[in-house]
Design a protein around this motif. Structure first.
Motif, mmCIF file in Angstrom:
data_model
loop_
_atom_site.group_PDB
_atom_site.id
_atom_site.type_symbol
_atom_site.label_atom_id
_atom_site.label_comp_id
_atom_site.label_asym_id
_atom_site.label_seq_id
_atom_site.Cartn_x
_atom_site.Cartn_y
_atom_site.Cartn_z
ATOM 1 N N ASN A 1 0.818 -0.986 -0.007
ATOM 2 C CA ASN A 1 -0.138 -0.405 -0.255
ATOM 3 C C ASN A 1 0.776 1.657 -0.457
ATOM 4 O OD1 ASN A 1 -2.394 -1.231 0.071
ATOM 5 N ND2 ASN A 1 -2.208 -2.270 1.823
ATOM 6 N N MET A 2 2.260 0.919 0.916
ATOM 7 C CA MET A 2 2.948 2.519 0.318
ATOM 8 C C MET A 2 2.746 2.409 -0.978
ATOM 9 S SD MET A 2 6.562 1.440 2.387
ATOM 10 C CE MET A 2 6.132 1.852 4.653
ATOM 11 N N VAL A 3 3.098 2.013 -1.965
ATOM 12 C CA VAL A 3 4.073 2.271 -3.588
ATOM 13 C C VAL A 3 2.730 2.699 -3.849
ATOM 14 C CG1 VAL A 3 3.846 0.747 -5.504
ATOM 15 C CG2 VAL A 3 3.820 -0.598 -4.110
ATOM 16 N N PHE B 1 2.083 5.780 7.622
ATOM 17 C CA PHE B 1 2.895 5.691 7.108
ATOM 18 C C PHE B 1 2.960 7.114 7.101
ATOM 19 C CE2 PHE B 1 0.466 2.559 2.999
ATOM 20 C CZ PHE B 1 0.652 1.987 3.974
ATOM 21 N N ALA B 2 2.558 7.694 7.742
ATOM 22 C CA ALA B 2 2.778 9.208 7.799
ATOM 23 C C ALA B 2 3.511 9.145 9.260
ATOM 24 C CB ALA B 2 1.879 10.397 8.204
ATOM 25 N N GLY B 3 3.745 8.190 10.313
ATOM 26 C CA GLY B 3 4.300 8.213 11.750
ATOM 27 C C GLY B 3 3.725 8.598 12.909
ATOM 28 N N MET B 4 2.332 8.934 11.928
ATOM 29 C CA MET B 4 1.420 9.720 13.507
ATOM 30 C C MET B 4 1.065 8.350 14.608
ATOM 31 S SD MET B 4 -1.107 11.410 10.698
ATOM 32 C CE MET B 4 -0.876 12.777 9.644
ATOM 33 N N GLN C 1 8.855 13.552 8.450
ATOM 34 C CA GLN C 1 8.621 12.900 9.165
ATOM 35 C C GLN C 1 9.451 12.110 10.504
ATOM 36 O OE1 GLN C 1 5.375 14.255 10.260
ATOM 37 N NE2 GLN C 1 6.053 15.261 8.488
ATOM 38 N N ASP C 2 9.457 12.776 11.502
ATOM 39 C CA ASP C 2 10.362 11.600 12.213
ATOM 40 C C ASP C 2 9.897 9.389 11.684
ATOM 41 O OD1 ASP C 2 11.733 13.458 12.431
ATOM 42 O OD2 ASP C 2 11.649 14.185 14.659
ATOM 43 N N ASN C 3 8.999 9.459 12.515
ATOM 44 C CA ASN C 3 8.643 8.630 12.887
ATOM 45 C C ASN C 3 8.190 6.997 11.577
ATOM 46 O OD1 ASN C 3 9.522 8.659 15.595
ATOM 47 N ND2 ASN C 3 7.206 10.028 15.861
ATOM 48 N N SER C 4 8.297 7.895 9.995
ATOM 49 C CA SER C 4 6.890 7.152 9.152
ATOM 50 C C SER C 4 8.429 6.646 8.549
ATOM 51 C CB SER C 4 7.656 8.607 7.754
ATOM 52 O OG SER C 4 6.995 8.042 7.238
ATOM 53 N N PRO C 5 7.489 5.290 8.223
ATOM 54 C CA PRO C 5 8.516 3.887 7.804
ATOM 55 C C PRO C 5 8.091 3.895 6.944
ATOM 56 C CG PRO C 5 6.089 3.305 8.128
ATOM 57 C CD PRO C 5 6.502 4.503 8.316
#
Length: 572
Positions: A81-83, A119-122, A479-483
């Motif tokens: 789904n990142m794609v 994905f945004a690391g929220m 975003q620091d926590n975004s994978p």
């Protein structure tokens, strides 16, 4: 692929050879140029799913259950789904109907949108686990409330039935009993009843006294019942009278309506003089009609009020009837079992009978019917409040709103150097992130929203795609926590301007060359700006027909060219 402090080598066999994959972790300075087939000789073969899971772990994508309810089927945040945020293929690049890869499928589209906060690391798995726990606790609280309500009914039932039994028992023992104590105290007393005292073997004073009190209570209830029935009867009579009166008034009203006064002056047909007497009669008739109208309004109002009064009195009568039955039942029990019983002769037998009936209710209590849940409810409420506060701390709505603002602002900044038709300037692009539409639109000065499919030419469409996905890349990088993988793939972004691939001899293409030059310059500048803003240099992979020789930015363009797949060379 370099992620953090490591380089990851990913390879796959041809599907005709089974499609198995390799995945290995190396140091960040691993020399890719020296990578040969022999490197994979001793590496284990893995399935596609295993490699996908390894990549997700390397990225830090650990959300394995996005369900919000324990009963709900869980779904994991997926690399696939990142794609949609990373990939713009040839047919999508300048499409006016679609922005995202895989959005033609409703369920895939929903997953991609739902997983944006991940994905945004929220949020992390902790957020969803807390949500599941919160909803589970809420369900438990709901069940406890049901139990509490059932207990209240059971308590009322026990109090109504156990209280007279205890009163009878203590009366037989010639002792006083307070019927106003709580059910819990009643149950406690019922579980530990005082034993029969032989000294009271022939005493009947208390039970007789109780019998007398019940009869007095019964008489009082019957008096109340008579009063209520009398009130109901009186109101019914008044209502009937009122109804008849109202009917009569309406009948009169119909008659006066038929005989309406049409003139204020009458003349005798014989003598020609005015008939003042008829005028005066008309005046009285008008006055009577006004009185009639007023009476009709009052009558209608009070007829309705009687109905409600009758309903309340009947409800009260029904309760008194029930109470009379209860008291009557108690009186008959005392008469039949304790005062004139043929079967229970001795005082001890009567006491034992009363004790046995009390034991039945004690047994019900022992089965947990009256298990209190009040403390459980208080404890659950405290847990729910703590969890709600914790979940509130994730502040999803605010973060989504900030992300939406960032994307819109960044798109508008990029649009200054991208190719848009003049009629859309000044550009005011917006992206529907918080409303879940994931649509892009231009907000005009006259407050009109123009969506992508309404924006005239291919130049607008491709510019919107580039502005949006570069903005996504910029946002994820910050975003620091975004994978999220910080990679973007554009497939032939210049096809709108060079559909035939031949641009050197056509005069019209000079404008197109200028537009393509602006497109690449915007991309180069944005990548450098992302590095400046975030300290991270993302990777953009572009495959295109443009060789850059005719672009103003050809020096920078050529610096980024990795290969020219022409003259027999091909991209695998």
């Amino acid at each position: 692929m370099v992620i953090g402090d490591n380089a990851y080598v990913i390879a796959r066999y041809n599907w005709n050879d089974g499609g198995k994959m390799f995945f290995s972790k190396e140091a960040k300075d691993f020399n890719v140029k020296k990578l040969e087939l022999s490197y994979f000789a001793e590496k284990p073969l893995l399935s596609y799913k295993d490699v996908k899971r390894e990549i997700e772990c390397a990225l830090g994508l650990f959300v394995t259950n996005m369900a919000t309810d324990a009963e709900q089927k869980g779904k994991k945040a997926s690399l696939r789904n990142m794609v949609s945020y990373l990939f713009q293929h040839q047919n999508l690049m300048a499409s006016k109907f679609a922005l995202f890869y895989r959005f033609s499928d409703f369920y895939k589209r929903k997953d991609v949108i739902d997983q944006f906060p991940v994905f945004a690391g929220m949020i992390s798995q902790e957020y969803y686990s807390d949500l599941i726990q919160l909803n589970t606790l809420k369900e438990q609280l709901k069940q406890k409330y049901k139990k509490q309500k059932a207990n209240e009914k059971s308590t009322a039932y026990i109090k109504e039935n156990l209280s007279p039994l205890l009163a009878d028992y203590f009366a037989l023992l010639e002792q006083d009993f307070d019927e106003k104590i709580s059910v819990q105290k009643m149950l406690k007393i019922a579980s530990n009843l005082p034993e029969f005292d032989n000294t009271q073997l022939f005493g009947e004073n208390k039970i007789t006294e109780r019998y007398s009190e019940l009869n007095t209570e019964l008489e009082s209830l019957r008096n109340k019942e008579r009063e209520i029935l009398l009130k109901i009867k009186n109101i019914d009579n008044a209502s009937d009278t009122g109804g008849s009166f109202a009917y009569m008034l309406k009948d009169l009203k119909q008659q006066t309506s038929i005989a309406e006064i049409e003139t204020d002056k009458y003349t005798c047909p014989l003598c020609g003089h005015e008939c003042q007497e008829i005028v005066e009669n008309d005046s009285k008739l008008i006055e009577a009609t006004e009185w009639l109208d007023n009476e009709l309004r009052i009558t209608e109002k009070y007829t309705a009020d009687f109905s409600e009064d009758v309903r309340k009195l009947k409800d009260e009568h029904s309760k008194i009837e029930e109470k009379i039955k209860e008291v009557w039942k108690q009186i008959k029990t005392i008469e039949q079992k304790f005062l004139s019983s043929q079967a229970l002769v001795s005082k001890r037998e009567k006491v034992n009978y009363a004790k046995a009936k009390i034991a039945l209710y004690v047994e019900m209590s022992d089965f947990g019917i009256f298990e209190t849940v009040d403390e459980d409810i208080v404890e659950l409420k405290e847990k729910i409040a703590r969890l709600e506060e914790k979940i509130k701390g994730f502040d999803i709505d605010k973060k989504m709103s900030k992300a939406e603002t960032f994307l819109s602002n960044n798109m508008n900044s990029l649009s200054l150097t991208l190719d848009f038709e003049e009629e859309y300037r000044p550009i005011n692009l917006n992206f529907g992130l918080t409303d879940g539409s994931f649509d892009i639109y231009q907000h005009n000065m006259d407050n009109e929203n123009i969506h992508l499919y309404e924006m005239g030419s291919g130049a607008n469409w491709v510019s919107c795609h580039i502005a949006l996905f570069l903005s996504f890349l910029h946002y994820f990088a910050g975003q620091d926590n975004s994978p999220m993988l910080l990679t973007m793939f554009f497939d032939q972004p210049s096809q709108v301007y060079f559909p035939q691939g031949d641009y050197k001899s056509d005069a019209i293409t000079q404008a197109d060359l200028k537009a393509v030059n602006k497109m690449y310059k915007t991309i180069f500048d944005e990548i450098n700006l992302i590095e400046k803003d975030t300290g991270v240099l993302p990777q953009i992979i572009i495959v295109d027909h443009v060789d850059g020789d005719n672009l103003e930015c050809k020096r920078e363009f050529n610096k980024y060219v990795r290969c020219n797949w022409r003259n027999g060379k091909a991209l695998i």
